[in-house]
Design a protein around this motif. Sequence first.
Motif, mmCIF file in Angstrom:
data_model
loop_
_atom_site.group_PDB
_atom_site.id
_atom_site.type_symbol
_atom_site.label_atom_id
_atom_site.label_comp_id
_atom_site.label_asym_id
_atom_site.label_seq_id
_atom_site.Cartn_x
_atom_site.Cartn_y
_atom_site.Cartn_z
ATOM 1 N N ALA A 260 50.310 17.536 16.958
ATOM 2 C CA ALA A 260 49.376 18.578 16.518
ATOM 3 C C ALA A 260 48.394 18.065 15.467
ATOM 4 N N LEU A 261 48.669 16.880 14.911
ATOM 5 C CA LEU A 261 47.814 16.312 13.868
ATOM 6 C C LEU A 261 46.761 15.363 14.424
ATOM 7 N N VAL A 262 46.922 14.966 15.681
ATOM 8 C CA VAL A 262 46.065 13.928 16.259
ATOM 9 C C VAL A 262 44.619 14.390 16.365
ATOM 10 N N GLN A 263 43.707 13.521 15.922
ATOM 11 C CA GLN A 263 42.274 13.778 15.990
ATOM 12 C C GLN A 263 41.614 12.794 16.968
ATOM 13 N N PRO A 264 40.441 13.139 17.503
ATOM 14 C CA PRO A 264 39.740 12.202 18.392
ATOM 15 C C PRO A 264 39.426 10.885 17.683
ATOM 16 N N VAL A 265 39.368 9.814 18.481
ATOM 17 C CA VAL A 265 39.174 8.470 17.941
ATOM 18 C C VAL A 265 37.695 8.089 17.981
ATOM 19 N N SER A 266 37.230 7.522 16.890
ATOM 20 C CA SER A 266 35.849 7.061 16.796
ATOM 21 C C SER A 266 35.783 5.557 17.092
ATOM 22 N N GLU A 267 34.609 5.086 17.531
ATOM 23 C CA GLU A 267 34.405 3.661 17.768
ATOM 24 C C GLU A 267 34.579 2.854 16.483
ATOM 25 N N LYS A 268 34.306 3.484 15.344
ATOM 26 C CA LYS A 268 34.441 2.765 14.076
ATOM 27 C C LYS A 268 35.911 2.542 13.703
ATOM 28 N N HIS A 269 36.804 3.194 14.442
ATOM 29 C CA HIS A 269 38.238 3.026 14.200
ATOM 30 C C HIS A 269 38.862 2.064 15.208
ATOM 31 N N LYS A 270 38.087 1.074 15.629
ATOM 32 C CA LYS A 270 38.555 0.081 16.596
ATOM 33 C C LYS A 270 38.505 -1.302 15.953
ATOM 34 N N ASP B 118 53.122 8.583 1.093
ATOM 35 C CA ASP B 118 53.798 9.611 0.297
ATOM 36 C C ASP B 118 54.436 10.667 1.196
ATOM 37 N N GLY B 119 55.047 10.204 2.277
ATOM 38 C CA GLY B 119 55.741 11.096 3.190
ATOM 39 C C GLY B 119 54.852 11.801 4.194
ATOM 40 N N VAL B 120 53.550 11.511 4.196
ATOM 41 C CA VAL B 120 52.608 12.178 5.097
ATOM 42 C C VAL B 120 52.021 11.166 6.077
ATOM 43 N N PRO B 121 52.190 11.369 7.401
ATOM 44 C CA PRO B 121 51.553 10.473 8.374
ATOM 45 C C PRO B 121 50.039 10.657 8.328
ATOM 46 N N THR B 122 49.298 9.539 8.226
ATOM 47 C CA THR B 122 47.840 9.633 8.100
ATOM 48 C C THR B 122 47.081 8.963 9.242
ATOM 49 N N PHE B 123 47.639 7.888 9.814
ATOM 50 C CA PHE B 123 47.001 7.211 10.944
ATOM 51 C C PHE B 123 48.076 6.694 11.893
ATOM 52 N N LEU B 124 47.736 6.728 13.171
ATOM 53 C CA LEU B 124 48.582 6.167 14.209
ATOM 54 C C LEU B 124 47.825 5.002 14.841
ATOM 55 N N PHE B 125 48.422 3.830 14.822
ATOM 56 C CA PHE B 125 47.785 2.631 15.362
ATOM 57 C C PHE B 125 48.371 2.323 16.741
ATOM 58 N N GLY B 126 47.530 1.835 17.649
ATOM 59 C CA GLY B 126 48.001 1.489 18.980
ATOM 60 C C GLY B 126 47.125 0.452 19.639
ATOM 61 N N ALA B 127 47.732 -0.422 20.442
ATOM 62 C CA ALA B 127 47.014 -1.472 21.161
ATOM 63 C C ALA B 127 46.480 -0.931 22.479
ATOM 64 N N LEU B 128 45.265 -1.371 22.851
ATOM 65 C CA LEU B 128 44.607 -0.864 24.046
ATOM 66 C C LEU B 128 44.069 -2.014 24.881
ATOM 67 N N GLY B 129 44.510 -2.072 26.152
ATOM 68 C CA GLY B 129 43.947 -3.019 27.094
ATOM 69 C C GLY B 129 42.613 -2.512 27.631
ATOM 70 N N ILE B 130 41.663 -3.430 27.867
ATOM 71 C CA ILE B 130 40.323 -3.080 28.316
ATOM 72 C C ILE B 130 40.019 -3.838 29.608
ATOM 73 N N THR B 131 39.476 -3.142 30.599
ATOM 74 C CA THR B 131 39.067 -3.800 31.830
ATOM 75 C C THR B 131 37.751 -4.544 31.618
ATOM 76 N N VAL B 132 37.720 -5.817 32.006
ATOM 77 C CA VAL B 132 36.513 -6.639 31.905
ATOM 78 C C VAL B 132 36.290 -7.341 33.239
ATOM 79 N N ASN B 133 35.127 -7.111 33.846
ATOM 80 C CA ASN B 133 34.801 -7.726 35.137
ATOM 81 C C ASN B 133 35.905 -7.470 36.170
ATOM 82 N N ASN B 134 36.371 -6.222 36.205
ATOM 83 C CA ASN B 134 37.403 -5.777 37.139
ATOM 84 C C ASN B 134 38.765 -6.423 36.891
ATOM 85 N N VAL B 135 38.942 -7.048 35.732
ATOM 86 C CA VAL B 135 40.230 -7.645 35.373
ATOM 87 C C VAL B 135 40.970 -6.696 34.443
#
Length: 384
Positions: free
Chosen positions: A35-45, A353-370
């Motif tokens: 319920a806390l998740v917000q949309p991701v911005s390009e600046k957060h990559k 301080d006991g409050v989750p603030t960011f969730l980090f995750g790895a993302l695969g990207i398709t490049v040249n159909n790979v």
Amino acid sequence: MIRNYMIFNSILVILLFWSCSPKKTPATKDLNIGALVQPVSEKHKLISQDYHIWGASVLKGFDGKYHMYYSRWKYELGHMGWVTDSEIAYAVAEKAEGPYHDVNVALPARGKEFWDGTTTHNPTVFKKDGKYYLYYMGTTSPVKAQQPTSMKNKDWWIYRNNQRIGVAWANGPAGPWHRMDKPVIDVDEDPSAPDALMTSNPAINIAPDGSIFAVYKVVGKQNGWQPVDMKNDDSYQVSKGSRVRYMVAFADNPLGPFKKHDETIFEMPGSEDEHMIAEDPYVWSQDGKYYAIVCDIKGIFTGDKGAFALMESGNGYDWNQAKHPLVLPSRVLKDNGTRTEYKLERPQLLVEDGVPTFLFGALGITVNNVHRGHACNLRVPLNR
């Protein structure tokens, strides 16, 4: 006078009754990170044209800055080069959302004669008693891998099967890091144990009682298992090991020794024969409970294959999905209204301080159909 005395006695009786009555503490609110998740911005990559970037673990240091440790390997090696050539790099930011600036390589390759001599990967970090502790997967091989490497290559499986869990420690976030001569969590000597072949992908943090607990990836040896024979093209087929599972271990000190709990965790009825159910947990504790965020490989916990699921436990080894299991869907919403093409992997939570603030995750990207032609790490903001 008598009336005042009676009022005083009445008040005294009420106070004594109140002080002797059992106290009721407020019920712990059920975690609902989704319920806390917000949309991701390009600046957060976190992305680089020179490297594939994967798991990233971030903490707020004793200095008030934000310190990131992440896996990377050279772009030209392709995605599967993580097992042969990954290194753990270090970056720092003034704010949790970034930007993060590279500082150095925290754990570089140090030579194939070491158990972690060729590869360091999938870090997770925490601080305790004035020190920083960096856990990671390390591996080595006497055989130099053919590049670009692939799971179809025999040599790839030597690196994979030699994976072990290590820990390094430092007085400051930039190092220098002190490594151990041996893994902190090694394989079991019993060939029938679930972790007889390899241990990997550590998720380690401070338990509710202040001790240390570790959740980690394991592979056992199936009947007829044999080590890779580089002279036999088909030998690696019997060298891959059995199912991928997770185990838990406990220690009094961040440097170990860790005592293993014998049974695997995150199991569900009817899933005994599945190759893998959950993957890549991040673990922490709060309000007297153990928590984990896992990648829901089969959609068993959330109904969404590849989503991030929240698990909870009262003792660290009996785990169930939480009341609000969905943390992040398999396709992540971006702030332009679109969604990611693939799921995120390697969840890591920043808790301040006991409050989750960011969730980090790895993302695969398709490049040249790979598929996974490139890779980066996203910082998903959480509403505070």
